[in-house]
Write a protein that holds these residues in place. Structure first.
Motif, PDB file in Angstrom:
ATOM      1  N   VAL A  16       0.854  -1.196   0.000  1.00 18.26           N
ATOM      2  CA  VAL A  16       0.000   0.000   0.000  1.00 18.26           C
ATOM      3  C   VAL A  16       0.885   1.239   0.000  1.00 18.26           C
ATOM      4  O   VAL A  16       1.813   1.335   0.809  1.00 18.26           O
ATOM      5  CB  VAL A  16      -0.939   0.014   1.226  1.00 18.26           C
ATOM      6  N   LEU A  17       0.604   2.152  -0.904  1.00 15.83           N
ATOM      7  CA  LEU A  17       1.271   3.448  -0.927  1.00 15.83           C
ATOM      8  C   LEU A  17       0.336   4.465  -0.296  1.00 15.83           C
ATOM      9  O   LEU A  17      -0.819   4.598  -0.724  1.00 15.83           O
ATOM     10  CB  LEU A  17       1.592   3.880  -2.362  1.00 15.83           C
ATOM     11  N   VAL A  18       0.802   5.168   0.720  1.00 12.99           N
ATOM     12  CA  VAL A  18       0.028   6.254   1.307  1.00 12.99           C
ATOM     13  C   VAL A  18       0.323   7.498   0.479  1.00 12.99           C
ATOM     14  O   VAL A  18       1.460   7.962   0.417  1.00 12.99           O
ATOM     15  CB  VAL A  18       0.400   6.481   2.791  1.00 12.99           C
ATOM     16  N   VAL A  19      -0.694   8.021  -0.175  1.00 12.45           N
ATOM     17  CA  VAL A  19      -0.565   9.201  -1.031  1.00 12.45           C
ATOM     18  C   VAL A  19      -0.466  10.448  -0.152  1.00 12.45           C
ATOM     19  O   VAL A  19      -1.097  10.508   0.915  1.00 12.45           O
ATOM     20  CB  VAL A  19      -1.782   9.288  -1.985  1.00 12.45           C
ATOM     21  N   ASP A  20       0.314  11.413  -0.580  1.00 10.15           N
ATOM     22  CA  ASP A  20       0.391  12.699   0.125  1.00 10.15           C
ATOM     23  C   ASP A  20      -1.039  13.199   0.330  1.00 10.15           C
ATOM     24  O   ASP A  20      -1.785  13.374  -0.639  1.00 10.15           O
ATOM     25  CB  ASP A  20       1.197  13.683  -0.725  1.00 10.15           C
ATOM     26  N   PRO A  21      -1.465  13.411   1.583  1.00 11.47           N
ATOM     27  CA  PRO A  21      -2.853  13.798   1.825  1.00 11.47           C
ATOM     28  C   PRO A  21      -3.258  15.085   1.105  1.00 11.47           C
ATOM     29  O   PRO A  21      -4.400  15.202   0.660  1.00 11.47           O
ATOM     30  CB  PRO A  21      -2.945  13.977   3.337  1.00 11.47           C
ATOM     31  N   LEU A  22      -2.345  16.039   0.973  1.00  9.11           N
ATOM     32  CA  LEU A  22      -2.687  17.275   0.271  1.00  9.11           C
ATOM     33  C   LEU A  22      -3.032  16.987  -1.183  1.00  9.11           C
ATOM     34  O   LEU A  22      -3.978  17.553  -1.726  1.00  9.11           O
ATOM     35  CB  LEU A  22      -1.543  18.293   0.361  1.00  9.11           C
ATOM     36  N   VAL A  23      -2.306  16.089  -1.810  1.00  8.42           N
ATOM     37  CA  VAL A  23      -2.581  15.724  -3.202  1.00  8.42           C
ATOM     38  C   VAL A  23      -3.961  15.080  -3.315  1.00  8.42           C
ATOM     39  O   VAL A  23      -4.755  15.423  -4.194  1.00  8.42           O
ATOM     40  CB  VAL A  23      -1.479  14.787  -3.747  1.00  8.42           C
ATOM     41  N   ALA A  24      -4.267  14.144  -2.402  1.00  9.11           N
ATOM     42  CA  ALA A  24      -5.565  13.465  -2.420  1.00  9.11           C
ATOM     43  C   ALA A  24      -6.704  14.450  -2.186  1.00  9.11           C
ATOM     44  O   ALA A  24      -7.717  14.439  -2.900  1.00  9.11           O
ATOM     45  CB  ALA A  24      -5.591  12.360  -1.368  1.00  9.11           C
ATOM     46  N   VAL A  25      -6.541  15.322  -1.204  1.00  9.18           N
ATOM     47  CA  VAL A  25      -7.595  16.291  -0.868  1.00  9.18           C
ATOM     48  C   VAL A  25      -7.779  17.295  -2.009  1.00  9.18           C
ATOM     49  O   VAL A  25      -8.913  17.640  -2.365  1.00  9.18           O
ATOM     50  CB  VAL A  25      -7.273  17.014   0.459  1.00  9.18           C
TER      51      VAL A  25
ATOM     52  N   ARG B  21       3.143  25.789  -2.905  1.00  8.79           N
ATOM     53  CA  ARG B  21       2.818  24.361  -3.000  1.00  8.79           C
ATOM     54  C   ARG B  21       1.320  24.154  -3.153  1.00  8.79           C
ATOM     55  O   ARG B  21       0.883  23.288  -3.909  1.00  8.79           O
ATOM     56  CB  ARG B  21       3.317  23.609  -1.764  1.00  8.79           C
ATOM     57  N   LEU B  22       0.531  24.937  -2.447  1.00 11.55           N
ATOM     58  CA  LEU B  22      -0.918  24.830  -2.595  1.00 11.55           C
ATOM     59  C   LEU B  22      -1.326  25.086  -4.035  1.00 11.55           C
ATOM     60  O   LEU B  22      -2.155  24.369  -4.596  1.00 11.55           O
ATOM     61  CB  LEU B  22      -1.628  25.811  -1.658  1.00 11.55           C
ATOM     62  N   GLU B  23      -0.721  26.090  -4.657  1.00  8.94           N
ATOM     63  CA  GLU B  23      -1.030  26.409  -6.051  1.00  8.94           C
ATOM     64  C   GLU B  23      -0.536  25.304  -6.981  1.00  8.94           C
ATOM     65  O   GLU B  23      -1.236  24.882  -7.884  1.00  8.94           O
ATOM     66  CB  GLU B  23      -0.390  27.739  -6.438  1.00  8.94           C
ATOM     67  N   ARG B  24       0.676  24.813  -6.724  1.00  5.30           N
ATOM     68  CA  ARG B  24       1.270  23.782  -7.574  1.00  5.30           C
ATOM     69  C   ARG B  24       0.471  22.481  -7.512  1.00  5.30           C
ATOM     70  O   ARG B  24       0.181  21.868  -8.527  1.00  5.30           O
ATOM     71  CB  ARG B  24       2.714  23.552  -7.134  1.00  5.30           C
ATOM     72  N   VAL B  25       0.113  22.044  -6.327  1.00  8.49           N
ATOM     73  CA  VAL B  25      -0.618  20.789  -6.167  1.00  8.49           C
ATOM     74  C   VAL B  25      -2.022  20.900  -6.748  1.00  8.49           C
ATOM     75  O   VAL B  25      -2.511  19.975  -7.384  1.00  8.49           O
ATOM     76  CB  VAL B  25      -0.674  20.359  -4.684  1.00  8.49           C
ATOM     77  N   GLY B  26      -2.641  22.045  -6.546  1.00  7.31           N
ATOM     78  CA  GLY B  26      -3.989  22.243  -7.049  1.00  7.31           C
ATOM     79  C   GLY B  26      -4.045  22.527  -8.534  1.00  7.31           C
ATOM     80  O   GLY B  26      -5.068  22.318  -9.165  1.00  7.31           O
TER      81      GLY B  26
END
Length: 191
Positions: free
Chosen positions: A122-131, A162-167
């Motif tokens: 199981v890979l735990v995905v970066d929660p910010l990416v998932a959200v 980072r918020l802008e980049r991930v989103g």
């Protein structure tokens, strides 16, 4: 290693108010790293609007508690994971597997089957990416997102860049710039 002023103050408070009580300090082994936004993430994962009434927060927390490093968890006995997540009885494994499937569907984990074991790796995905991905699809309430976003900035888990980049689009992440949804039955007409 010298303590910070905040650590010195908390040590003083502990000595003053609880001089004889044993406090958990995170030293030693037997603890896990978790994001400081974890309480908010668990609250989101327990919202029935997102999960159809199936609370997946305990399964996610149990996975984080088993995570050592690199984002990968090697699942041993699925029954042990089910029990640690609070599932007992004849349907425990099946219920745990259903919650794992939902976590994967929502983008919080990815998995690999090995042999007959559905969830071996199981890979735990970066929660910010998932959200952020759920947010793009309108699955995250505005009020929750704002609390999460502010906590990310406060704890330095993420900065504005980072918020802008991930989103991918700042407008998708900045609730203040989103257009208001019209009230039901009252469509907004542009002229």
């Amino acid at each position: 290693m010298p303590q910070t002023a905040g650590a010195d103050r908390r040590t003083s408070l502990k000595k003053h108010y609880w001089p004889k009580d044993a406090a958990w300090n995170g030293a030693g082994s037997g603890w896990f790293k978790g994001p400081r936004t974890l309480p908010l993430i668990l609250a989101l994962l327990s919202q029935k609007e997102l999960t159809g009434g199936r609370d997946i927060s305990r399964v996610y927390l149990e996975l984080l508690a088993r995570h050592m490093d690199g984002g990968v968890i090697e699942i041993g006995n699925e029954a042990d994971h089910a029990y640690a997540s609070g599932y007992i009885g004849s349907r425990a494994n099946r219920t745990w597997q259903e919650r794992m499937q939902l976590l994967e569907h929502l983008g919080f984990i990815k998995s690999r089957q090995v042999g007959n074991q559905r969830y071996k790796l199981v890979l735990v995905v970066d929660p910010l990416v998932a959200v952020a991905e759920l947010r793009k699809h309108g699955r995250v309430p505005d009020s929750w997102w704002e609390a999460y976003r502010l906590r990310l900035l406060e704890t330095k888990e993420a900065d504005e860049a980072r918020l802008e980049r991930v989103g991918g689009d700042e407008r998708a992440l900045n609730v203040g710039s989103l257009p208001k949804k019209p009230a039901r039955g009252k469509a907004k007409v542009s002229r």
